[in-house]
Design an enzyme around this catalytic site. Structure first.
Site, short mmCIF file in Angstrom:
data_model
loop_
_atom_site.label_atom_id
_atom_site.label_comp_id
_atom_site.label_asym_id
_atom_site.label_seq_id
_atom_site.Cartn_x
_atom_site.Cartn_y
_atom_site.Cartn_z
N ARG A 18 0.82 -1.22 0.00
CA ARG A 18 0.00 0.00 0.00
C ARG A 18 0.85 1.26 0.00
O ARG A 18 0.59 2.19 -0.77
CB ARG A 18 -0.97 0.00 1.19
CG ARG A 18 -2.03 -1.09 1.07
CD ARG A 18 -2.92 -1.16 2.29
NE ARG A 18 -2.11 -1.48 3.47
CZ ARG A 18 -2.44 -1.20 4.71
NH1 ARG A 18 -3.58 -0.58 4.98
NH2 ARG A 18 -1.67 -1.54 5.70
N ASN A 36 -6.12 -2.97 2.03
CA ASN A 36 -6.09 -4.42 2.22
C ASN A 36 -7.52 -4.91 2.33
O ASN A 36 -8.37 -4.24 2.92
CB ASN A 36 -5.34 -4.79 3.51
CG ASN A 36 -3.85 -4.65 3.37
OD1 ASN A 36 -3.29 -4.63 2.27
ND2 ASN A 36 -3.17 -4.56 4.50
#
Length: 89
Positions: A18, A36
């Site tokens: 990320r 996520n």
């Protein structure tokens, strides 16, 4: 402006996916978000100029150095005019 939603499958959580995605998106001039998912995948929305979004979809196919991407599902989305790039979830 175009938008693409990607769902990245493989070893993609716990490998700085990320944070690396946000950095790459900012460099590409792309807005959106990355998060996520509970099933172990990573989902992202990329919005911006065609070349920048294409670059980010390609990036998602390999991710950061410690990721192991098995598959990327790509879906066209209508652009919404979002700005900035957020890491969520």
């Amino acid at each position: 402006m175009i938008a693409r939603r990607v769902v990245v499958h493989g070893q993609v959580q716990g490998v700085f996916f990320r944070a690396s995605c946000r950095r790459a998106a900012q460099e590409a001039g792309v807005a959106g978000w990355v998060r996520n998912r509970p099933d172990g995948t990573v989902e992202a929305l990329f919005e911006g100029p065609h070349d920048g979004v294409r670059q980010m979809v390609e990036w998602a196919h390999h991710g950061p150095p410690h990721a192991c991407v098995d598959r990327v599902d790509v879906t066209d989305e209508p652009p919404t005019g979002t700005s900035g790039f957020a890491v969520t979830g």
